[in-house]
Design an enzyme around this catalytic site. Structure first.
Site, PDB file in Angstrom:
ATOM      1  N   TYR A  88       0.835  -1.199   0.000  1.00  0.00           N
ATOM      2  CA  TYR A  88       0.000   0.000   0.000  1.00  0.00           C
ATOM      3  C   TYR A  88       0.868   1.246   0.000  1.00  0.00           C
ATOM      4  O   TYR A  88       1.831   1.338   0.774  1.00  0.00           O
ATOM      5  CB  TYR A  88      -0.911   0.028   1.230  1.00  0.00           C
ATOM      6  CG  TYR A  88      -2.022  -0.988   1.152  1.00  0.00           C
ATOM      7  CD1 TYR A  88      -3.137  -0.743   0.366  1.00  0.00           C
ATOM      8  CD2 TYR A  88      -1.932  -2.197   1.825  1.00  0.00           C
ATOM      9  CE1 TYR A  88      -4.158  -1.682   0.260  1.00  0.00           C
ATOM     10  CE2 TYR A  88      -2.947  -3.139   1.733  1.00  0.00           C
ATOM     11  CZ  TYR A  88      -4.054  -2.876   0.941  1.00  0.00           C
ATOM     12  OH  TYR A  88      -5.048  -3.797   0.835  1.00  0.00           O
ATOM     13  N   LYS A 100       8.723   7.121  -4.290  1.00  0.00           N
ATOM     14  CA  LYS A 100       9.573   6.079  -3.701  1.00  0.00           C
ATOM     15  C   LYS A 100       9.161   4.696  -4.222  1.00  0.00           C
ATOM     16  O   LYS A 100      10.003   3.846  -4.537  1.00  0.00           O
ATOM     17  CB  LYS A 100       9.441   6.125  -2.172  1.00  0.00           C
ATOM     18  CG  LYS A 100      10.172   5.034  -1.424  1.00  0.00           C
ATOM     19  CD  LYS A 100      11.652   5.298  -1.383  1.00  0.00           C
ATOM     20  CE  LYS A 100      12.374   4.253  -0.575  1.00  0.00           C
ATOM     21  NZ  LYS A 100      13.774   4.589  -0.374  1.00  0.00           N
ATOM     22  N   ARG A 133      -6.313   1.212  -4.633  1.00  0.00           N
ATOM     23  CA  ARG A 133      -7.389   0.904  -3.696  1.00  0.00           C
ATOM     24  C   ARG A 133      -8.342   2.087  -3.668  1.00  0.00           C
ATOM     25  O   ARG A 133      -7.954   3.186  -3.240  1.00  0.00           O
ATOM     26  CB  ARG A 133      -6.859   0.611  -2.292  1.00  0.00           C
ATOM     27  CG  ARG A 133      -8.032   0.236  -1.356  1.00  0.00           C
ATOM     28  CD  ARG A 133      -7.599  -0.372  -0.057  1.00  0.00           C
ATOM     29  NE  ARG A 133      -7.039   0.584   0.871  1.00  0.00           N
ATOM     30  CZ  ARG A 133      -6.817   0.330   2.165  1.00  0.00           C
ATOM     31  NH1 ARG A 133      -7.104  -0.869   2.665  1.00  0.00           N
ATOM     32  NH2 ARG A 133      -6.278   1.238   2.942  1.00  0.00           N
ATOM     33  N   GLU A 168     -13.543  -7.738   5.166  1.00  0.00           N
ATOM     34  CA  GLU A 168     -13.261  -6.951   6.369  1.00  0.00           C
ATOM     35  C   GLU A 168     -14.342  -7.090   7.437  1.00  0.00           C
ATOM     36  O   GLU A 168     -14.300  -6.394   8.442  1.00  0.00           O
ATOM     37  CB  GLU A 168     -13.141  -5.466   6.013  1.00  0.00           C
ATOM     38  CG  GLU A 168     -12.318  -5.180   4.772  1.00  0.00           C
ATOM     39  CD  GLU A 168     -11.741  -3.773   4.742  1.00  0.00           C
ATOM     40  OE1 GLU A 168     -11.701  -3.130   5.787  1.00  0.00           O
ATOM     41  OE2 GLU A 168     -11.313  -3.358   3.653  1.00  0.00           O
ATOM     42  N   ASP A 217     -10.033  -4.038  10.428  1.00  0.00           N
ATOM     43  CA  ASP A 217     -11.482  -3.769  10.380  1.00  0.00           C
ATOM     44  C   ASP A 217     -12.286  -4.985  10.788  1.00  0.00           C
ATOM     45  O   ASP A 217     -13.340  -4.868  11.414  1.00  0.00           O
ATOM     46  CB  ASP A 217     -11.883  -3.305   8.978  1.00  0.00           C
ATOM     47  CG  ASP A 217     -11.522  -1.851   8.770  1.00  0.00           C
ATOM     48  OD1 ASP A 217     -12.313  -0.981   9.141  1.00  0.00           O
ATOM     49  OD2 ASP A 217     -10.413  -1.599   8.269  1.00  0.00           O
ATOM     50  N   ILE A 252       2.823  -2.624   4.173  1.00  0.00           N
ATOM     51  CA  ILE A 252       2.638  -1.173   4.315  1.00  0.00           C
ATOM     52  C   ILE A 252       3.941  -0.381   4.255  1.00  0.00           C
ATOM     53  O   ILE A 252       3.924   0.837   4.259  1.00  0.00           O
ATOM     54  CB  ILE A 252       1.940  -0.837   5.668  1.00  0.00           C
ATOM     55  CG1 ILE A 252       2.599  -1.606   6.800  1.00  0.00           C
ATOM     56  CG2 ILE A 252       0.449  -1.090   5.594  1.00  0.00           C
ATOM     57  CD1 ILE A 252       2.710  -0.840   8.056  1.00  0.00           C
ATOM     58  N   HIS A 253       5.081  -1.099   4.231  1.00  0.00           N
ATOM     59  CA  HIS A 253       6.361  -0.373   4.266  1.00  0.00           C
ATOM     60  C   HIS A 253       7.341  -1.068   3.318  1.00  0.00           C
ATOM     61  O   HIS A 253       7.371  -2.307   3.250  1.00  0.00           O
ATOM     62  CB  HIS A 253       6.917  -0.370   5.695  1.00  0.00           C
ATOM     63  CG  HIS A 253       8.063   0.575   5.881  1.00  0.00           C
ATOM     64  ND1 HIS A 253       9.366   0.230   5.543  1.00  0.00           N
ATOM     65  CD2 HIS A 253       8.113   1.848   6.359  1.00  0.00           C
ATOM     66  CE1 HIS A 253      10.158   1.263   5.807  1.00  0.00           C
ATOM     67  NE2 HIS A 253       9.422   2.249   6.306  1.00  0.00           N
ATOM     68  N   ASP A 293       2.732 -39.854  -6.359  1.00  0.00           N
ATOM     69  CA  ASP A 293       1.562 -40.124  -7.209  1.00  0.00           C
ATOM     70  C   ASP A 293       0.946 -38.807  -7.674  1.00  0.00           C
ATOM     71  O   ASP A 293       1.575 -37.746  -7.547  1.00  0.00           O
ATOM     72  CB  ASP A 293       0.553 -41.055  -6.506  1.00  0.00           C
ATOM     73  CG  ASP A 293       0.028 -40.451  -5.217  1.00  0.00           C
ATOM     74  OD1 ASP A 293       0.429 -39.318  -4.890  1.00  0.00           O
ATOM     75  OD2 ASP A 293      -0.784 -41.104  -4.534  1.00  0.00           O
TER      76      ASP A 293
HETATM   77  O1  1VU Z   1      13.588   8.250   2.686  1.00  0.00           O
HETATM   78  P1  1VU Z   1      12.672   8.232   1.483  1.00  0.00           P
HETATM   79  O2  1VU Z   1      11.751   9.407   1.435  1.00  0.00           O
HETATM   80  O3  1VU Z   1      13.351   7.935   0.188  1.00  0.00           O
HETATM   81  O4  1VU Z   1      11.672   6.993   1.732  1.00  0.00           O
HETATM   82  C1  1VU Z   1      11.046   6.785   2.971  1.00  0.00           C
HETATM   83  C2  1VU Z   1       9.556   6.792   2.776  1.00  0.00           C
HETATM   84  O5  1VU Z   1       9.142   7.757   1.881  1.00  0.00           O
HETATM   85  C3  1VU Z   1       9.341   5.420   2.165  1.00  0.00           C
HETATM   86  N1  1VU Z   1       8.047   4.819   2.483  1.00  0.00           N
HETATM   87  C4  1VU Z   1       7.187   4.383   1.538  1.00  0.00           C
HETATM   88  N2  1VU Z   1       7.259   4.403   0.195  1.00  0.00           N
HETATM   89  C5  1VU Z   1       6.213   3.856  -0.480  1.00  0.00           C
HETATM   90  N3  1VU Z   1       5.170   3.261   0.136  1.00  0.00           N
HETATM   91  C6  1VU Z   1       5.072   3.228   1.466  1.00  0.00           C
HETATM   92  N4  1VU Z   1       4.026   2.645   2.040  1.00  0.00           N
HETATM   93  C7  1VU Z   1       6.128   3.795   2.236  1.00  0.00           C
HETATM   94  N5  1VU Z   1       6.376   3.887   3.551  1.00  0.00           N
HETATM   95  C8  1VU Z   1       7.539   4.507   3.686  1.00  0.00           C
HETATM   96  O6  1VU Z   1      10.346   4.583   2.718  1.00  0.00           O
HETATM   97  C9  1VU Z   1      11.402   5.356   3.301  1.00  0.00           C
HETATM   98  C10 1VU Z   1      11.467   5.071   4.767  1.00  0.00           C
HETATM   99  O7  1VU Z   1      10.256   5.462   5.354  1.00  0.00           O
HETATM  100  P2  1VU Z   1      10.088   5.556   6.929  1.00  0.00           P
HETATM  101  O8  1VU Z   1      10.626   4.326   7.568  1.00  0.00           O
HETATM  102  O9  1VU Z   1      10.669   6.848   7.405  1.00  0.00           O
HETATM  103  O10 1VU Z   1       8.510   5.524   7.076  1.00  0.00           O
HETATM  104  P3  1VU Z   1       7.577   6.568   7.782  1.00  0.00           P
HETATM  105  O11 1VU Z   1       7.867   6.572   9.233  1.00  0.00           O
HETATM  106  O12 1VU Z   1       7.647   7.859   7.038  1.00  0.00           O
HETATM  107  O13 1VU Z   1       6.123   5.924   7.551  1.00  0.00           O
HETATM  108  C11 1VU Z   1       5.723   4.711   8.179  1.00  0.00           C
HETATM  109  C12 1VU Z   1       4.277   4.455   7.749  1.00  0.00           C
HETATM  110  C13 1VU Z   1       3.831   3.108   8.324  1.00  0.00           C
HETATM  111  C14 1VU Z   1       3.373   5.563   8.291  1.00  0.00           C
HETATM  112  C15 1VU Z   1       4.248   4.426   6.195  1.00  0.00           C
HETATM  113  O14 1VU Z   1       5.083   3.382   5.766  1.00  0.00           O
HETATM  114  C16 1VU Z   1       2.881   4.313   5.580  1.00  0.00           C
HETATM  115  O15 1VU Z   1       2.139   5.291   5.519  1.00  0.00           O
HETATM  116  N6  1VU Z   1       2.530   3.116   5.084  1.00  0.00           N
HETATM  117  C17 1VU Z   1       1.281   2.885   4.399  1.00  0.00           C
HETATM  118  C18 1VU Z   1       0.106   2.908   5.347  1.00  0.00           C
HETATM  119  C19 1VU Z   1      -1.148   2.528   4.626  1.00  0.00           C
HETATM  120  O16 1VU Z   1      -1.260   2.642   3.426  1.00  0.00           O
HETATM  121  N7  1VU Z   1      -2.118   2.063   5.391  1.00  0.00           N
HETATM  122  C20 1VU Z   1      -3.397   1.636   4.875  1.00  0.00           C
HETATM  123  C21 1VU Z   1      -3.304   0.286   4.222  1.00  0.00           C
HETATM  124  S1  1VU Z   1      -3.222  -1.052   5.276  1.00  0.00           S
HETATM  125  C22 1VU Z   1      -4.724  -1.802   5.187  1.00  0.00           C
HETATM  126  O17 1VU Z   1      -5.689  -1.148   5.099  1.00  0.00           O
HETATM  127  C23 1VU Z   1      -4.775  -3.298   5.194  1.00  0.00           C
HETATM  128  C24 1VU Z   1      -5.926  -3.882   4.550  1.00  0.00           C
END
Ligand code: 1VU
Length: 312
Positions: free
Chosen positions: A15, A26, A73, A139, A166, A236-237, A284
């Site tokens: 995601y 990214k 999504r 969900e 959810d 998510i990451h 088999d």
């Molecule tokens: O240093 P850079 O800027 O080059 O890169 C960072 C950051 O931009 C990047 N990154 C991502 N890139 C693409 N997609 C991602 N999901 C993503 N997450 C991070 O990676 C480098 C390192 O990032 P970081 O470790 O500093 O990450 P943050 O602390 O900034 O963010 C962490 C969260 C968890 C908040 C972030 O990864 C995020 O928002 N993830 C997606 C959350 C999401 O979409 N949730 C809803 C879907 S889950 C669901 O509903 C399940 C059914």
């Protein structure tokens, strides 16, 4: 058969919040089977229009080699926002798949299917090989109870995903690391996907990912999903991607075993033998079927199966 069964591979679906151009950019540098640019929970209501515009801009860029599938999504059909999402993002030239959240009843997928046919008639004409595929997220209790009809609601359905957070909210479940409280739901999803020949069954997101401990936790949880019958996991990451894709790829050892079985089966078949032995174990029809599935998946994952075939 459900859409694209033979070619779909989604070991990891990552995601990427649609409101963050930084995250979207990214994602284009990553090697991942599927990205799901998100318009739902990671995008606040006020940011939805910006999210749609950002995602459309990314979908209109040239494809990058690391990403096999570009999904979006959308918001749930019941939210009243889905049509606005679809109207915008279906203008994108490189859209492969829609992730539809909170699919509680078949009519949610009928709605999305009708919009796809109306807005992109060529891609959804009978016989088209390039429709926009659909991954439906389970969900709620309601969704689980209606899985049978949901699985038959669209010819473009190509995946089921489990949204544990959810689902927990809906059923007042407390999530534990062993995931025992989800046994019924996870097993029902995998079983439904198999029964209706839906190629992807995507396991729950792991919200733990930082550091060595997070990595080990993710690895164990992914292996648990694989044992359960899932063939991919939502992420998510970026740090989660390679761990998850490795777990859901056939290992070198598994692939060697499978190639040996397939080669030996050809000889056994020529001798009219349906059951035979290899390394002291009976082989088999179901064992050969499993071996063939592993070989096919290894090929999709880009492993050098030909070299192994020459080795044996
Ligand atoms: O240093 P850079 O800027 O080059 O890169 C960072 C950051 O931009 C990047 N990154 C991502 N890139 C693409 N997609 C991602 N999901 C993503 N997450 C991070 O990676 C480098 C390192 O990032 P970081 O470790 O500093 O990450 P943050 O602390 O900034 O963010 C962490 C969260 C968890 C908040 C972030 O990864 C995020 O928002 N993830 C997606 C959350 C999401 O979409 N949730 C809803 C879907 S889950 C669901 O509903 C399940 C059914």
């Amino acid at each position: 058969m459900a859409s694209g069964a033979a070619t779909v591979i989604r070991r990891c679906q990552l995601y990427v919040p649609g409101s963050s151009m930084r995250f979207l950019e990214k994602s284009r540098s990553l090697t991942v089977d599927s990205v799901a640019y998100d318009l739902e929970d990671s995008v606040t209501p006020l940011k939805k229009p910006e999210g749609r515009a950002n995602i459309l801009a990314v979908l209109n860029k040239d494809r990058v080699p690391g990403i096999r599938e570009q999904a979006v999504r959308i918001n749930p059909v019941s939210s009243g926002l889905a049509l606005d999402d679809l109207t915008e993002i279906l203008k994108g030239k490189n859209l492969d798949c829609l992730v539809v959240p909170k699919v509680d009843r078949p009519s949610d997928l009928h709605f999305v299917t009708d919009v796809l046919r109306q807005k992109l008639p060529e891609r959804h004409a009978p016989g088209s090989t390039n429709p926009v595929k659909i991954v439906a997220l389970v969900e709620s209790a309601r969704s689980l109870m209606d899985l049978n009809s949901i699985c038959q609601a669209s010819p473009y359905l190509s995946g089921l995903g489990f949204a544990a957070e959810d689902f927990s909210l809906d059923l007042s479940i407390t999530r534990t690391p062993g995931l025992n409280e989800f046994t019924y739901a996870r097993s029902a999803i995998v079983t439904a996907a198999r029964a209706f020949e839906i190629p992807s069954a995507l396991d729950l997101v792991s919200t733990t990912f930082r550091g060595e401990e997070g990595r080990k936790f993710l690895q164990d949880e992914s292996e648990n999903g694989k044992r359960f019958g899932f063939n991919g996991k939502q992420c998510i990451h970026p740090d989660q991607v390679s761990v998850v894709q490795d777990v859901f790829s056939p290992s070198q050892q598994e692939t060697e075993w499978a190639v040996r079985i397939v080669i030996a089966d050809k000889k056994a078949d020529a001798q009219g033998r349906g059951a035979w032995t290899l390394d002291g174990k009976m082989i088999d029809v179901p064992v050969v079927g499993k071996a063939k599935a592993i070989v096919a998946k290894a090929e999709l994952c880009g492993m050098d199966v030909k070299a192994l075939q020459e080795k044996f």
